[in-house]
Structures are given as structure tokens and as C-alpha cells.
Motif scaffolding. Structure first.
Motif, short mmCIF file in Angstrom:
data_model
loop_
_atom_site.label_atom_id
_atom_site.label_comp_id
_atom_site.label_asym_id
_atom_site.label_seq_id
_atom_site.Cartn_x
_atom_site.Cartn_y
_atom_site.Cartn_z
N LEU A 278 0.96 -0.96 0.25
CA LEU A 278 -0.08 -0.22 -0.20
C LEU A 278 0.97 1.53 -0.22
N MET A 279 2.06 1.05 0.69
CA MET A 279 2.55 2.45 0.92
C MET A 279 3.45 2.51 -0.12
N VAL B 51 -7.21 0.80 0.38
CA VAL B 51 -8.02 0.38 -1.41
C VAL B 51 -9.04 0.51 -1.59
N ALA B 52 -10.05 0.12 -0.80
CA ALA B 52 -11.66 0.26 -1.30
C ALA B 52 -11.87 1.36 -0.22
N ALA B 53 -11.36 2.65 0.53
CA ALA B 53 -11.82 3.95 0.15
C ALA B 53 -11.03 5.07 -1.15
N THR B 54 -10.00 4.30 -1.75
CA THR B 54 -9.27 4.83 -3.14
C THR B 54 -10.48 4.64 -3.98
N LEU C 19 -7.56 12.39 -10.61
CA LEU C 19 -7.28 13.83 -9.50
C LEU C 19 -7.60 13.45 -8.36
N ARG C 20 -8.99 13.70 -7.95
CA ARG C 20 -9.93 13.47 -6.36
C ARG C 20 -8.72 12.12 -5.40
N VAL D 105 -3.91 12.62 0.79
CA VAL D 105 -3.88 12.98 2.04
C VAL D 105 -4.61 12.33 3.03
N ALA D 106 -4.98 10.59 2.73
CA ALA D 106 -5.00 9.17 3.75
C ALA D 106 -3.16 8.94 4.00
#
Length: 665
Positions: free
Chosen positions: A93-94, A267-270, A289-290, A297-298
Motif C-alpha cells: 500500500l505504501m 484500497v477500498a476507500a481509494t 485527481l480526487r 492526504v490519507a
């Protein structure tokens, strides 16, 4: 925090008899994780000035790219392997977050993530390697070979692994005992501080037990082997260190659970941030972009810096003041301690026998200085610790020592020499009085003085001049000047009084404990007994800190929530097994370091609140409104810098002084 923490139980297996290895410092610096972290950090620091100075991208872009590759390749590869096993971790993830940052122009932000991750992985690799080294160092205590005596009396040098129960071995003066066993013949004094922690050699005679790895004195011993090499006390200590180190693994299991859930959630949120607006008709570029802004930011940069700078700064601060705390994790755990177990010899005490009492007998006709001069002159050629104590006492009084003639030493008895024309004998009272042609103690004065001194925890030494008892010396290890204050401070910090765990005899332990203010005394303990006492406290829900210095303390140091070694007289194994080392040998530094850890933990909480508020605010802004990317990056980096600077407050000397005040109660 690091993506994957390697538990100490995962240290590589230690060979039974390791071959010569490179110097520990060189070998640790050569670890792949350390090299990768060093290279990634160097590349990042090389690129940063060019970017900040407004240089063209071609001057710093390749350097950042190399930093990404150097520090991110291995965690990315491991993350993909985990993904094949249907496991998603923070490593992958990172790396994705760093690449995502780069894809929208935030190359430095992504490189910073990579550097932090690589550095954390290197710290974990160093901790694992040090654990393996500590066990490997213990194996060197036991000799590789022993002299086995055959049925016909012939001697044969064999590897200790070839010895079996029932074999007879010869231990010559100055040799280490090759196996656990029992003395059949001979008399000597054996230094077994590595096993029991006793500061003085123990007299060994037929029927007495001896341990592998202990150092024989001036006599020769024939020993019957009673345990195989794999079951010796030294071998059991090795196993206990490994097993006790592994008991800290449940923390790793908890971290892995949190890591997995966080990874899946991110991952799910992105994907949702990207996919939902896109499905509702938003422009693809705007949706991407969002989503990228959300990932930036997260990302937990601020959370990472919320934790590490205060702890690492506290580690650096402690190091400047003579305390080596081996990792940020250790610094954090120090503040959780609520029970303390102290070793005696070399920890509460200075670890060096000293003459405490000089008791002249009425009929001797000599004062204290005269007796010390004769005793020290007779003892001067001897290498025995008690002899050095007598000589040191004479030197402390600035006494001139005449030369001794006809010096002779008898193991377990004492020494005899002619000093200024007078025959002087110094040794164990019972042995000297039992020797042939020696005077008795008709009125019982010597026996009474000996019993009185031994009740006070002293070792009694009789001085005989020209065949008549002249004095009894009381020798004992001396309490450290700051021992009582340290016990008081630790009691105030933890809410419970420390306990004393020692291999020394109960009377000596009780005397020292009373002087230091320790009420709970457990004496005569072997290494496994010390570890059992620690496990008993841990089983009751206590977070125990063990403070010790010897090989016999190593299992307890490893089993404890935190192990602290005294660096002045500490054995190599204790120093390596312990989580922290008091390099300057100042006992008062122990409560100060605990207090420093608690201050650092408070800063961590402050930083986590700051980071959480910033991340939550920016994420909500991005989800509920339109967060401009530059503002999102500014908010993210601003929070990162803020918590980083807040954490660096622990570097100041004022932080140590405040901790010393807290530690003093």
C-alpha cells in the motif's frame, strides 16, 4: 510505523559452534536492509537541495527515481508475494501511495514515504541480528574441547559434544569446565559468576557440582559428567534466551491484524473515491485527481512521524547521557513498565569485593594498619579476588607493602608467606584452624567474630601471624551510592517496590537489600529460577523491567517486558540480550530513562491527535467538497512537519533534566 515488523523469534538459527565471523559492527552494517535504507536516504538527501533550489527536474528527478527503486523495490516485491497469497499489507500500500504521489507530481512526498519505510525495516533487521549475536556469544563461554580420562587412566582431548554421562574429565588450573558434573577428586576454587552471579569463586571439593563454562582456579579437578552437552546449564540458557525472546511475538500478531485491516480499508476507500464519482458521470481526469488526492492526504506520513521522532529523539537524548536504548520500540515499552526486578552483584552493588571490617584480636598486639600491611603483603602475589580486596584496602590507606618471601597458595584454604621476618597466613577461618600444626581457638573468639560477620553478609577472612590468630577481616561487595535513591525512584514510578533476584547467598542478599530498601528478596537463584520469577510476574499481568549485568541474567532479561543491562561490568551476552544498556554504569539513569520514555509517549499521543485531526479534516474536505491538490499537499506536509518538529523537542537536554526530576520522585 514499519510495514512489517520481524519478530525477534524469527532470528536465524544459531549454529552449535559458529565459525569465525566478521566483527559484529561490520556485519550489522552489511545487512541488506541497512544498505538499502542508507542508499535510499542518501539519494533523497542529495536530491532535496536541488529541488528546493528550483533546479531543473532532470537534476533531481533521477535521484528521486533511484531512491524509489532502492528503498521500495524489496517491500514492493514482498507485498506482491503477499498479494499472491491473498494478503494485502501496508508494504504494498505504501509503495503504491508513493507511486501515486509521483504520478501527480508529488515526487518528494512519495520519496519520503519510501525512505521512512526503508529506515524502519533496517531497524528491525538490526534488532533481529543482535538477538542472534547474543545467543552466538553465549556459546563461546563453553570450551570446545575437554580432557577425557579413559578407564586405564589415559588422557584424550575430545570435543565436548562427544562427552556422555558417566565420563570422567580432567579440569586443569585456569581451564574452563567442559561439562556439567560432580567433582570426584581434587580441590579448587571455581569462578562461576557466569552461572550464579556470585562475585567470589566457590570452593569445589569431592561431591560438589560444577557447571560447563565456569572457570577453574589453581587446583586440578576430576569431574564425572552428569549431563550431555545439549542439556548443560549453558545450553539451557541458550534455549531460554531464544524462547523468551519469542514470547514478545504476540505484539507482532496484533500489528499484522491492524496492518491488514488498514490496507484493505485504504484500497477500498481509494477505489470508491475514484469509482463512485466516475459512475455518476464525473470526468475521468477529475475522478482520478480526487482519488490521488485522497491517497495523498490519507497516507500515514504524519502518523509515522507522530510516532518515530519523539521516540527516536528520546533514544538519541538518552544516548548522549550514557544510556543505549536499542530501538524506538524499546523506548516506547520502557514507559509501560509497572514492576522492576533487580540483580544484586554488579547492579545494586559495585561488583567488586572490598574490605569492610578489620577486627584485630586482643592478644595480637597490632593495630588495623599493621594487620592490613602484613595481610596485603602476604596476599600481593595472589590473583584471588579476596586477595585483591585486601591489597586494595591497604593501598587505600597508603600503606607501604614490604616484599613477601616463600609465598604459597592452597586452593580453598588461603595463602602463606614470610613478611618482615614474620610468618603470615590469610585464608578461610575454618580451613586455617583445621590445618595440622595450627593453633586452636580455645576461647572461641575467632568463631564468634566469623559468625558475626557472616550474619551481616560478609565473607570472613582469618589472619594468622606467627602461628597465632591475629584478626578477622570482613569482606563484602559494596552497595552503589545511588542504589537506595534508585529503588525509591522506581517504586514511585511504577507504584510497586522492586524485587531482588540474585544467585548469591541469602544472608548477603538480605543485607544488601535492607541497605537499598528492597523488601522482596529471592536469593540462591540459578538462571532458570530468575526467568521463572519474571514469568510469574508477567503471568500476573505485570510489565516487568529486569536490570542485570551477568550471563546468568540473560534469560530473565530476554523474558522481561524490558531488559536493561549495566554496561560497566556487564557480560557480552547481557549487553546483547538487553533492550537497553546503561553505558556509564550509573544506576540512577534507569528511572530517568523510564521517565523520559513516558514523556516521549505523551508527545506521541499529542502528535497522533494532531495527525488524526489533519488527516480527518483533509479527507472529509476531499470527500464532501473539492480539495485543491496544492492545498491538500500543503495540509498533509504541514501536519507532517508540525508533528515532526514537536517530536524533536525530546532532543533537548531540558527533556533529560525534566525526566531526571520525574525519575527522582
Amino acid at each position: 510505523m514499519t510495514a512489517t515488523l520481524t519478530p525477534r523469534s524469527a532470528a536465524p538459527a544459531v549454529p552449535a559452534r559458529p565459525a569465525a565471523a566478521p566483527r559484529p559492527g561490520t556485519r550489522l552494517l552489511a545487512l541488506p536492509e541497512v544498505r538499502r535504507a542508507g542508499a535510499a536516504t542518501a539519494l533523497f538527501l542529495l536530491a532535496l537541495p536541488f529541488q528546493l533550489a528550483g533546479a531543473p527536474a532532470w537534476t533531481w528527478g533521477p535521484l528521486y527515481a533511484l531512491a524509489y527503486a532502492t528503498g521500495g523495490w524489496e517491500p514492493g516485491r514482498e507485498g506482491l508475494k503477499a498479494l499472491k497469497d491473498r494478503t494485502l499489507d501496508v508494504d504494498l500500500l505504501m509503495v503504491v501511495a508513493a507511486l501515486g504521489a509521483a504520478s501527480i507530481g508529488q515526487v518528494m512526498d512519495g520519496a519520503l514515504l519510501i525512505v521512512i519505510f526503508a529506515t524502519s525495516g533496517a531497524l528491525e533487521a538490526l534488532a533481529t541480528a543482535r538477538t542472534a549475536d547474543s545467543v552466538r556469544g553465549l556459546l563461546d563461554l563453553a570450551p570446545a574441547t575437554a580432557t577425557r580420562i579413559g578407564p586405564d587412566g589415559t588422557e584424550q582431548t575430545v570435543a565436548v559434544e562427544e562427552l556422555t554421562v558417566g565420563d570422567i574429565i580432567l579440569v586443569r588450573p585456569g581451564e574452563r569446565v567442559g561439562a556439567d558434573g560432580r567433582v570426584l577428586d581434587g580441590s579448587s576454587e571455581v569462578d562461576q559468576a557466569s552461572i550464579t552471579g556470585e562475585p567470589l569463586p566457590a570452593v569445589k571439593e569431592p561431591g560438589d557440582e560444577v557447571f560447563a563454562g565456569t572457570l577453574n582456579g589453581t587446583g586440578a579437578l576430576r569431574v564425572r559428567v552428569e549431563r550431555d552437552a545439549s542439556d548443560s546449564v549453558i545450553a539451557r540458557i541458550v534455549r531460554m534466551v531464544e524462547e523468551a525472546s519469542g514470547t514478545k511475538a504476540p505484539t507482532q500478531l496484533f500489528i499484522e491484524k491492524v496492518e491488514q485491516r488498514y490496507s484493505l480499508g485504504m484500497v477500498a476507500a481509494t477505489l470508491a473515491v475514484f469509482g463512485v464519482p466516475l459512475a455518476l458521470g464525473e470526468d475521468f481526469a477529475e475522478a482520478l485527481l480526487r482519488a490521488m488526492t485522497f491517497m495523498i492526504v490519507a497516507s500515514p506520513c504524519a502518523v509515522v512521524l507522530a510516532t518515530m521522532p519523539p521516540l527516536l529523539s528520546a533514544v538519541a537524548n538518552a544516548g548522549r547521557h550514557g544510556v543505549l536504548v536499542k530501538s524506538a520500540v524499546v523506548m516506547e515499552r520502557l514507559g509501560q513498565v509497572d514492576a522492576v526486578a533487580l540483580d544484586k552483584t554488579g547492579t545494586l552493588t559495585e561488583g567488586t569485593p572490598r574490605v569492610i571490617d578489620v577486627r584485630p584480636l586482643p592478644a595480637c598486639g597490632l593495630d588495623e594498619n599493621g594487620l592490613l600491611m602484613l595481610s596485603a603483603a602476604a596476599e600481593h602475589p595472589s590473583e584471588h579476588p579476596l586477595a585483591r580486596a585486601v591489597v586494595d584496602a591497604a593501598h587505600a590507606r597508603r600503606l607501604e607493602l614490604p616484599a613477601a618471601r616463600d609465598f604459597a597458595s592452597a586452593p580453598g584454604v588461603g595463602v602463606k608467606a614470610v613478611v618482615d621476618g614474620r610468618t603470615v597466613e590469610v585464608g578461610a577461618p575454618a580451613r586455617l584452624l583445621d590445618e595440622p600444626d595450627e593453633p586452636d581457638d580455645p576461647d572461641g573468639t575467632v568463631v564468634a567474630l566469623t559468625e558475626e560477620l557472616e550474619k551481616e553478609g560478609r565473607t570472613a577472612v582469618l589472619v594468622v601471624v606467627d602461628g597465632a590468630p591475629a584478626a578477622v577481616l570482613g569482606i563484602a561487595d559494596r552497595l552503589r551510592p545511588d542504589a537506595a535513591a534508585t529503588v525509591t525512584a522506581l517504586t514511585a514510578l511504577t507504584g510497586t517496590a522492586p524485587i531482588l533476584l540474585t544467585g548469591d547467598n541469602p544472608r548477603a542478599a538480605a543485607r544488601l537489600a535492607a541497605e537499598a530498601g528492597v523488601g522482596d528478596v529471592r536469593a540462591g537463584l540459578l538462571p532458570q529460577d530468575k526467568m521463572s520469577a519474571v514469568k510469574e510476574l508477567e503471568g500476573a499481568g505485570r510489565k516487568v523491567m529486569v536490570v542485570g549485568d551477568g550471563v546468568n541474567d540473560a534469560p530473565a532479561l530476554a523474558a522481561a517486558h524490558i531488559g536493561v543491562a549495566m554496561g560497566g561490568a556487564g557480560s557480552d551476552l547481557a549487553l546483547e540480550t538487553a533492550d537497553a544498556v546503561i553505558v556509564r554504569d550509573e544506576l540512577a539513569a534507569v528511572p530517568t530513562t523510564v521517565a523520559l520514555s513516558r514523556r516521549a509517549r505523551k508527545l506521541v499521543v499529542q502528535n497522533l491527535v494532531i495527525a488524526g485531526v489533519f488527516i480527518a479534516g483533509l479527507v472529509l474536505w476531499d470527500l464532501l467538497g473539492t480539495l485543491p491538490l496544492p492545498l491538500g499537499v500543503a495540509g498533509h506536509e504541514g501536519s507532517t512537519v508540525l508533528v515532526g518538529l514537536n517530536g524533536l523537542r525530546m532532543l533537548r537536554d531540558a527533556a533529560w533534566k525534566r525526566a531526571a526530576t520525574d525519575g527522582a520522585g
